[in-house]
Design an enzyme around this catalytic site. Structure first.
Site, PDB file in Angstrom:
ATOM      1  N   LYS A 221       0.810  -1.216  -0.123  1.00  0.00           N
ATOM      2  CA  LYS A 221      -0.124   0.068   0.046  1.00  0.00           C
ATOM      3  C   LYS A 221       0.972   1.146   0.068  1.00  0.00           C
ATOM      4  O   LYS A 221       2.208   1.164   0.270  1.00  0.00           O
ATOM      5  CB  LYS A 221      -1.099  -0.185   1.236  1.00  0.00           C
ATOM      6  CG  LYS A 221      -2.259  -0.928   0.911  1.00  0.00           C
ATOM      7  CD  LYS A 221      -3.375  -0.725   2.025  1.00  0.00           C
ATOM      8  CE  LYS A 221      -4.374  -1.708   1.493  1.00  0.00           C
ATOM      9  NZ  LYS A 221      -5.268  -1.966   2.656  1.00  0.00           N
ATOM     10  N   ARG A 255      -3.321 -10.135   5.229  1.00  0.00           N
ATOM     11  CA  ARG A 255      -3.529  -9.939   3.947  1.00  0.00           C
ATOM     12  C   ARG A 255      -2.434  -9.466   2.923  1.00  0.00           C
ATOM     13  O   ARG A 255      -2.216  -8.160   2.928  1.00  0.00           O
ATOM     14  CB  ARG A 255      -5.231  -9.074   3.821  1.00  0.00           C
ATOM     15  CG  ARG A 255      -5.631  -9.049   2.566  1.00  0.00           C
ATOM     16  CD  ARG A 255      -6.982  -8.294   2.510  1.00  0.00           C
ATOM     17  NE  ARG A 255      -7.574  -7.966   1.002  1.00  0.00           N
ATOM     18  CZ  ARG A 255      -7.053  -7.255   0.262  1.00  0.00           C
ATOM     19  NH1 ARG A 255      -6.075  -6.566   0.297  1.00  0.00           N
ATOM     20  NH2 ARG A 255      -7.699  -7.229  -0.808  1.00  0.00           N
TER      21      ARG A 255
HETATM   22  C1  YH5 Z   1      -7.710  -4.256   3.582  1.00  0.00           C
HETATM   23  O1  YH5 Z   1      -6.815  -3.551   4.095  1.00  0.00           O
HETATM   24  N1  YH5 Z   1      -7.724  -3.749   1.235  1.00  0.00           N
HETATM   25  S1  YH5 Z   1      -8.431  -3.574  -1.745  1.00  0.00           S
HETATM   26  C2  YH5 Z   1      -3.872  -0.197  -2.855  1.00  0.00           C
HETATM   27  C3  YH5 Z   1      -2.454  -0.560  -3.033  1.00  0.00           C
HETATM   28  C4  YH5 Z   1      -2.350  -1.906  -2.533  1.00  0.00           C
HETATM   29  C5  YH5 Z   1      -3.018  -2.624  -2.263  1.00  0.00           C
HETATM   30  C6  YH5 Z   1      -0.864   0.147  -4.715  1.00  0.00           C
HETATM   31  N2  YH5 Z   1      -9.367  -5.138   0.446  1.00  0.00           N
HETATM   32  C7  YH5 Z   1      -8.167  -4.221   2.134  1.00  0.00           C
HETATM   33  O2  YH5 Z   1      -5.288  -4.139  -1.202  1.00  0.00           O
HETATM   34  N3  YH5 Z   1      -9.882  -5.988   2.651  1.00  0.00           N
HETATM   35  C8  YH5 Z   1      -8.522  -4.100   0.095  1.00  0.00           C
HETATM   36  O3  YH5 Z   1      -1.553   0.257  -3.325  1.00  0.00           O
HETATM   37  C9  YH5 Z   1      -9.130  -4.997   2.015  1.00  0.00           C
HETATM   38  N4  YH5 Z   1      -8.393  -5.081   4.507  1.00  0.00           N
HETATM   39  C10 YH5 Z   1      -9.581  -5.873   4.246  1.00  0.00           C
HETATM   40  N5  YH5 Z   1     -10.108  -6.734   5.073  1.00  0.00           N
HETATM   41  C11 YH5 Z   1      -6.913  -2.371  -1.705  1.00  0.00           C
HETATM   42  C12 YH5 Z   1      -5.567  -3.093  -1.630  1.00  0.00           C
HETATM   43  C13 YH5 Z   1      -4.590  -2.084  -2.180  1.00  0.00           C
HETATM   44  C14 YH5 Z   1      -4.790  -0.790  -2.484  1.00  0.00           C
END
Ligand code: YH5
Length: 277
Positions: A221, A255
């Site tokens: 993230k 996750r």
């Molecule tokens: C979460 O924290 N996050 S979707 C932006 C990024 C990298 C990854 C480039 N679903 C979560 O994974 N469910 C998502 O930067 C989730 N907790 C739970 N429970 C976003 C994501 C992401 C967004």
């Protein structure tokens, strides 16, 4: 502590890894034919063999600024993948959605957990989760995905997010979802500045007071990118540090995109935690 996820079990007796499986148009060629599903199945089998305890299937991009996905589109993306994976995997699947109809259809297709970034606040979502009879993860988010990063404000981010989650646990219980089926997530990056995200991770241990398992998602993230200065594909080391810190502060599930590396990092972390006291 064993959770029953629609016939498959999830052992939270020790912290574990949830593998992220995005099912968006560019993540595999569409159509729903077996050929199109091949890569999605291969990817999931690989995560299982690397030690994932559960795989999270998401068909709606919740990245800041991403457009909303309509119901039929989301169903068409996730259902064929869930049907194919439920038959091939030993570990359970979770469905990352905020839509009650997607929750219901995903569970019917074989998913074993509901993961809702919107905290089951959509009309009908709590009822759908109750009927599904599977564990549910309720996450904190300030605002809506499209606009949440514009100007998030908190007086005390840790206590406000914790109070929100406490209120959502109460709402779930009032709707008939037993506490034993509820997990919570502070929602890193969802309506939070860098400072808010760092404060939440530093103060994560206080979320143990909620008395339900904690799920944490920091993998790749922006928070990691802002600190390390690395682009999204070069955030593994920062993400591992975040996963280790989350588990040290009581997280039950992390996750992540990088299952094998995270499993190793947690294996070492748990060996040391086991030596304490
Ligand atoms: C979460 O924290 N996050 S979707 C932006 C990024 C990298 C990854 C480039 N679903 C979560 O994974 N469910 C998502 O930067 C989730 N907790 C739970 N429970 C976003 C994501 C992401 C967004």
């Amino acid at each position: 502590m064993l959770l029953d996820c629609n016939g498959k079990s999830l052992d939270l007796g020790r912290p574990c890894v949830m593998g992220i499986h995005n099912v968006t148009p560019d993540s595999f060629s569409d159509g729903g034919s077996y050929d199109a599903l091949g890569p999605a199945v291969e990817r999931a089998l690989k995560m299982q063999s690397e030690g994932a305890a559960i795989i999270d299937i998401g068909g709606e991009s919740t990245r800041p600024g991403a457009p909303a996905v309509d119901l039929q589109q989301e169903l068409d993306r996730v259902l064929p993948v869930i049907r194919a994976l439920a038959g091939e995997l030993d570990i359970p699947l979770s469905i990352d959605t905020s839509k009650p109809r997607v929750m219901q259809a995903a569970i019917a297709a074989g998913a074993g957990m509901i993961n809702d970034v919107n905290g089951l606040r959509a009309p009908g979502a709590i009822e759908a989760a109750k009927k599904a009879n599977v564990p549910v993860c309720v996450m904190h988010m300030q605002g809506q995905p499209r606009t949440m990063q514009q100007a998030p404000v908190y007086e005390d981010v840790v206590s406000e997010v914790r109070q929100y989650l406490s209120d959502r646990i109460a709402a779930c219980e009032a709707a008939g979802i037993p506490r034993s089926r509820i997990l919570v997530d502070p929602g890193f990056g969802f309506g939070k500045t860098l400072e808010h995200n760092l404060a939440l991770l530093a103060g994560l241990n206080s979320f143990q007071e909620l008395g339900v398992p904690l799920l944490v998602g920091l993998s790749r993230k922006s928070t990691i990118g802002q600190i390390t200065g690395k682009p999204v594909d070069d955030r593994l080391a920062g993400s591992l540090a975040a996963a280790v810190m989350a588990v040290e502060r009581g997280a039950s599930i992390v996750r992540v995109h990088d299952v094998a590396a995270t499993v190793d990092a947690l294996e070492f972390t748990l060996a040391v935690i086991g030596e304490k006291g």
